[in-house]
Enzyme design. Structure first.
Site, short mmCIF file in Angstrom:
data_model
loop_
_atom_site.label_atom_id
_atom_site.label_comp_id
_atom_site.label_asym_id
_atom_site.label_seq_id
_atom_site.Cartn_x
_atom_site.Cartn_y
_atom_site.Cartn_z
N ARG A 163 1.05 -1.13 0.28
CA ARG A 163 -0.24 0.05 0.33
C ARG A 163 1.11 0.90 0.16
NH1 ARG A 163 2.57 1.86 3.30
NH2 ARG A 163 1.60 3.40 3.85
N GLY A 164 0.28 2.68 0.11
CA GLY A 164 1.04 3.57 -0.36
C GLY A 164 0.56 3.74 -1.97
N ALA A 165 0.83 5.47 -2.39
CA ALA A 165 0.70 5.54 -3.76
C ALA A 165 1.70 5.36 -4.37
CB ALA A 165 0.31 7.11 -3.64
N ARG A 221 -7.75 -0.45 -6.66
CA ARG A 221 -8.01 0.56 -5.74
C ARG A 221 -8.48 2.31 -6.51
NH1 ARG A 221 -4.41 1.06 -0.47
NH2 ARG A 221 -6.13 1.72 -0.29
N GLN A 228 -1.41 2.49 9.71
CA GLN A 228 -0.36 2.28 9.41
C GLN A 228 0.55 3.15 9.51
OE1 GLN A 228 -3.36 2.77 8.16
NE2 GLN A 228 -3.66 2.81 5.90
N ASP A 284 -1.87 10.80 -1.79
CA ASP A 284 -2.53 9.91 -2.71
C ASP A 284 -3.08 10.53 -4.48
OD1 ASP A 284 -3.11 8.75 0.20
OD2 ASP A 284 -2.63 7.01 -1.03
N ASN A 324 -5.34 12.72 0.02
CA ASN A 324 -4.88 11.90 1.29
C ASN A 324 -5.07 11.11 2.47
OD1 ASN A 324 -1.76 10.44 2.31
ND2 ASN A 324 -1.54 11.98 3.92
N LYS A 325 -4.14 10.06 3.51
CA LYS A 325 -5.11 9.31 4.07
C LYS A 325 -6.19 10.07 5.08
CE LYS A 325 -5.01 6.04 4.53
NZ LYS A 325 -5.91 4.56 4.27
O1 MRU Z 1 -4.51 3.17 2.62
P1 MRU Z 1 -3.05 3.66 2.42
O2 MRU Z 1 -2.43 2.72 3.26
O3 MRU Z 1 -2.28 2.96 1.19
O4 MRU Z 1 -2.79 5.45 2.20
C1 MRU Z 1 -1.86 6.15 2.06
C2 MRU Z 1 -1.78 6.87 2.42
O5 MRU Z 1 -2.51 7.53 2.55
C3 MRU Z 1 -0.40 7.59 2.11
O6 MRU Z 1 0.19 8.87 2.65
C4 MRU Z 1 -0.22 8.16 0.27
O7 MRU Z 1 -0.14 7.50 -0.50
C5 MRU Z 1 1.35 8.93 -0.01
S1 MRU Z 1 2.92 7.23 0.81
C6 MRU Z 1 3.83 8.10 -0.18
#
Ligand code: MRU
Length: 343
Positions: free
Chosen positions: A47-49, A89, A195, A236, A246-247
């Protein structure tokens, strides 16, 4: 961090660390199947963009290897279906950015099917290498904004684990820590998937960076008490207007930061910038209600409780002090400044 989040092994196998097991177990998944990669993205083993962008790129290369295509047209048709499978996603733009890039390479490539497949493997590896280079530049570009002794508030995980290596927020922290040696971090737990607690704390402690874990509800108190000097969060999807997806919890943090006069920075690579989509068209992923109802396999509420579980939120540009990218820093973002940097 000792290992890369995701790697292309030379025998056509992709290896990724299973983030659902961290921090208690460091286990790796190895696969040659693009459908397994799609599943890993969906259930957040990765996970993470930027990390899911890299995974999608490698997934497309695996699909090419799996395809049995005899002609370029057959290969492209197989890859178009694979791209749909991998796009599990909706919010992080990096996923579609990577699948589109791989499709573009396949369409433009000359030569026989085997040559195109080799070209796709090279491109997938390049997406991953580029990500590492972009992260390092984000860290370097952020340096003038970070002072020795700073304590940085973050949310979720935009560290090494959210990218191929180093991280976006992770790079800001690590590059400043390399230079000044005394950077500290406050990590918000990040309900419901934790996370921050599971991943950011883990990787910061691996690198001996002084990190304090707080629950999401403590952010206002931390700001009021003057415990942090700035916020740095990931993204994201960053729009041409400077809106940042973002999250979930990022928006609340940005409002609280504004109230307390705490600078609010967003750190992200160019691959997260989306100059096409309008804010009202951004799809915010809603995840299962059980992510909120259940902790460690046990219901913490009435099992049938009604739940709202958006995974992301959108922070408007007026709450953002600067967007830090590999190309440079956009202070007080506006559409004009975004176009100048990213057109
Ligand atoms: O749901 P996730 O864990 O994929 O969400 C991740 C985030 O929101 C991060 O802040 C974002 O992807 C940036 S990662 C460099």
């Amino acid at each position: 961090m000792m290992f890369r989040t995701i790697e292309w092994l030379e025998n056509g196998v992709v290896r990724l660390v299973d983030q659902t097991k961290l921090p208690l177990k460091v286990e790796f998944i190895e696969t040659s199947s693009h459908e397994r990669i799609a599943q890993a993205i969906k259930v957040m083993e990765i996970r993470g963009a930027p990390a899911i962008g890299a995974a999608a790129g490698m997934g497309m290369a695996l699909a090419a290897l799996e395809s049995n295509a005899q002609t370029k047209d057959e290969l492209i048709s197989y890859l178009e279906t694979a791209a749909q499978t991998l796009n599990t996603r909706p919010t992080a733009v990096n996923l579609t950015w990577a699948t589109r890039r791989m499709l573009g390479v396949a369409r433009a490539a000359a030569g026989d099917v085997q040559a195109i497949i080799q070209r796709l493997i090279e491109e997938a590896k390049e997406i991953a290498e580029e990500d590492v280079r972009m992260c390092r530049r984000i860290g370097e570009n952020a340096l003038p904004l970070i002072r020795p002794g700073f304590t940085i508030q973050t949310i979720c995980n935009a560290g090494s684990l959210a990218t191929v290596h180093l991280g976006t927020v992770g790079a800001v922290i690590r590059v400043a820590h390399e230079k000044y040696g005394d950077i500290k971090v406050y990590a918000a737990e990040t309900r419901p998937r934790q996370q921050g607690a599971r991943l950011t704390v883990f990787e910061m402690m691996e690198d001996n960076i002084d990190t304090t874990l707080i629950t999401d509800g403590m952010i206002g108190t931390v700001f009021r008490d003057g415990r942090v000097d700035c916020c740095v969060v990931g993204a994201d999807r960053i729009l041409k207007t400077g809106h940042v997806t973002n999250k979930i919890g990022t928006y609340t943090m940005a409002i609280t930061a504004k109230y307390h006069g705490v600078p609010f920075y967003v750190a992200a690579p160019t691959s997260t910038v989306d100059m096409e989509t309008n804010v009202e068209d951004v799809i915010i992923e809603e995840r299962s209600p059980d992510e909120v109802r259940i902790i460690n396999g046990e219901y913490i509420t009435v099992p049938t409780a009604k739940v709202y579980n958006p995974a992301f939120d959108i922070t408007p540009p007026e709450l953002i002090t600067a967007i830090i990218t590999d190309r440079g820093v956009v202070k007080n973002p506006t559409e004009e400044k975004m176009r100048k940097m990213f057109a």
